[in-house]
Design an enzyme around this catalytic site. Structure first.
Site, mmCIF file in Angstrom:
data_model
loop_
_atom_site.group_PDB
_atom_site.id
_atom_site.type_symbol
_atom_site.label_atom_id
_atom_site.label_comp_id
_atom_site.label_asym_id
_atom_site.label_seq_id
_atom_site.Cartn_x
_atom_site.Cartn_y
_atom_site.Cartn_z
ATOM 1 N N ASP A 49 0.817 -1.221 0.000
ATOM 2 C CA ASP A 49 0.000 0.000 0.000
ATOM 3 C C ASP A 49 0.851 1.273 0.000
ATOM 4 O O ASP A 49 0.345 2.357 0.280
ATOM 5 C CB ASP A 49 -0.905 0.007 1.235
ATOM 6 C CG ASP A 49 -0.116 0.009 2.546
ATOM 7 O OD1 ASP A 49 1.046 -0.462 2.543
ATOM 8 O OD2 ASP A 49 -0.641 0.484 3.558
ATOM 9 N N TYR A 75 1.946 4.921 14.623
ATOM 10 C CA TYR A 75 3.357 5.236 14.817
ATOM 11 C C TYR A 75 3.515 6.500 15.661
ATOM 12 O O TYR A 75 2.856 7.517 15.401
ATOM 13 C CB TYR A 75 4.054 5.440 13.475
ATOM 14 C CG TYR A 75 3.935 4.251 12.554
ATOM 15 C CD1 TYR A 75 4.589 3.063 12.841
ATOM 16 C CD2 TYR A 75 3.156 4.322 11.402
ATOM 17 C CE1 TYR A 75 4.471 1.969 12.006
ATOM 18 C CE2 TYR A 75 3.033 3.234 10.556
ATOM 19 C CZ TYR A 75 3.697 2.057 10.864
ATOM 20 O OH TYR A 75 3.567 0.971 10.037
ATOM 21 N N LYS A 85 -0.224 -2.362 14.362
ATOM 22 C CA LYS A 85 1.087 -2.427 13.709
ATOM 23 C C LYS A 85 1.866 -1.181 14.102
ATOM 24 O O LYS A 85 1.371 -0.058 13.972
ATOM 25 C CB LYS A 85 0.913 -2.476 12.194
ATOM 26 C CG LYS A 85 2.210 -2.353 11.405
ATOM 27 C CD LYS A 85 1.920 -2.290 9.904
ATOM 28 C CE LYS A 85 3.146 -1.992 9.089
ATOM 29 N NZ LYS A 85 2.856 -1.864 7.642
#
Length: 270
Positions: free
Chosen positions: A26, A144, A177
Site C-alpha cells: 500500500d 506510529y 502495527k
C-alpha cells in the site's frame, strides 16, 4: 452481524498458531512509486505464491490485481493513507462497507500519535473501529509515534510505542502495527502494555536480510503476534523466497540460521 463474525474473520486472518505474517503493498500513495512496485500485479503474484497469511492493499489495486488470490490469502483492506508531502497526516480513503463488499478479513487504518493532528486522526480511527465492529469486521491500525510534539531525542523511546499500541486498544483496534523498538526487552514492554495484538513494520534497518530475520525472531520471542512488512519483501529480487523464510521463523519456530539457509536454497533454485 454479531461478534461471531469478527471472530471468524480473525481466525481466517491469523494462522492457527495465532500469529500473523502480513505483507503490505500500500506504499505508493504514501511514499511515492518505487521502481519495484511499478509492476504491481507481478509483485502481488510473487508474494501471494508464498501464501502469506494476509496482504494489505488499497481498493483499486485489490480490484485489479487480487482476484486470482481470493481465498488463498486474507485481504486486509486499507482505508487511509498519508502522502510524501504530508507524511504524518493519514486521511480516510475508503470505508467499512467497501471492505465488506471486497470480502476483506480486516479493515486497516493509519494513525500518527504525538502530533498536532492526533485528535483528528484518533477520532477517525475510533469512528471506523466502531463501524467495523458493528459489521463483524476486525480492525488493524498502523499507529506510529512520530508526531511533531515528540522530541527527536525521544522518537525511539519504547514508552511512545507503548502509548501508541495502548491507544489503539483503547479505541477498539484488534491488531496494532507499530515500529520495532530495537531489542526484545523493550519490545516486550510494548506488547505487555496493551490487550491488542501487536505486529511490527519493517522500518529502515538497511537491506541486510539477516537483520530482518533477526528482528522477526526477536519480535516473536518478545511476545509479538508477527509482522506486516513491505519494502524488505517486494523490493528484493525474489519476494517468494523472502516470505517463505519469514514463515519458517513465525510459524515453524525456526531459527535465524535456518531462515538464512532456506532463503539461500530458494534463491539457488531459481
Amino acid at each position: 452481524m454479531s461478534l461471531l463474525g469478527k471472530e471468524i474473520r480473525l481466525k481466517r486472518l491469523l494462522h492457527e498458531d495465532g500469529r500473523l505474517l502480513g505483507v503490505a503493498v500500500d506504499q505508493a500513495t504514501a511514499r511515492g512509486v518505487f521502481d519495484e512496485l511499478m509492476p504491481i500485479e507481478r509483485k502481488i503474484d510473487e508474494i501471494a505464491a508464498a501464501r502469506p497469511d494476509a496482504m494489505t492493499m488499497h481498493k483499486g489495486i485489490a480490484d485489479t490485481c487480487f482476484h486470482k488470490h481470493a481465498g488463498k490469502t486474507s485481504l486486509i483492506f486499507k482505508a487511509s493513507t498519508f502522502s510524501p508531502w504530508q507524511p504524518n497526516s493519514d486521511v480516510q480513503v475508503a470505508n467499512v462497507e467497501e471492505a465488506i463488499r471486497f470480502g476483506a478479513d480486516a479493515v486497516s487504518m493509519g494513525c500518527i500519535v504525538g502530533g498536532d493532528d492526533q485528535p483528528v486522526q484518533l477520532q477517525n480511527l475510533a469512528t471506523i473501529a466502531g463501524e467495523a465492529h458493528k459489521a463483524g469486521l476486525p480492525v488493524i491500525a498502523h499507529i506510529y509515534p512520530r508526531g511533531n510534539q515528540i522530541p527527536k531525542t525521544e522518537l525511539n523511546d519504547w514508552r511512545h510505542a507503548a502509548y501508541a499500541v495502548r491507544t489503539g486498544a483503547e479505541v477498539g483496534v484488534d491488531i496494532v502495527k507499530t515500529k520495532y523498538t530495537g531489542d526484545p526487552e523493550s519490545f516486550h514492554k510494548v506488547v505487555s502494555s496493551t490487550p491488542a495484538k501487536v505486529v511490527v513494520a519493517g522500518g529502515d534497518i538497511g537491506n541486510n536480510i539477516e537483520d530482518y530475520f533477526q528482528m522477526v525472531h526477536d519480535v516473536i520471542d518478545a511476545g509479538g503476534t508477527g509482522i506486516t512488512f513491505g519494502r524488505i519483501v517486494w523490493n528484493r529480487p525474489n519476494p517468494t523466497a523472502v516470505v517463505k523464510a519469514f514463515k519458517h521463523i513465525i510459524h515453524d519456530n525456526g531459527t535465524v540460521k535456518e531462515a538464512m539457509e532456506l532463503h539461500e536454497q530458494l534463491l539457488n533454485e531459481n
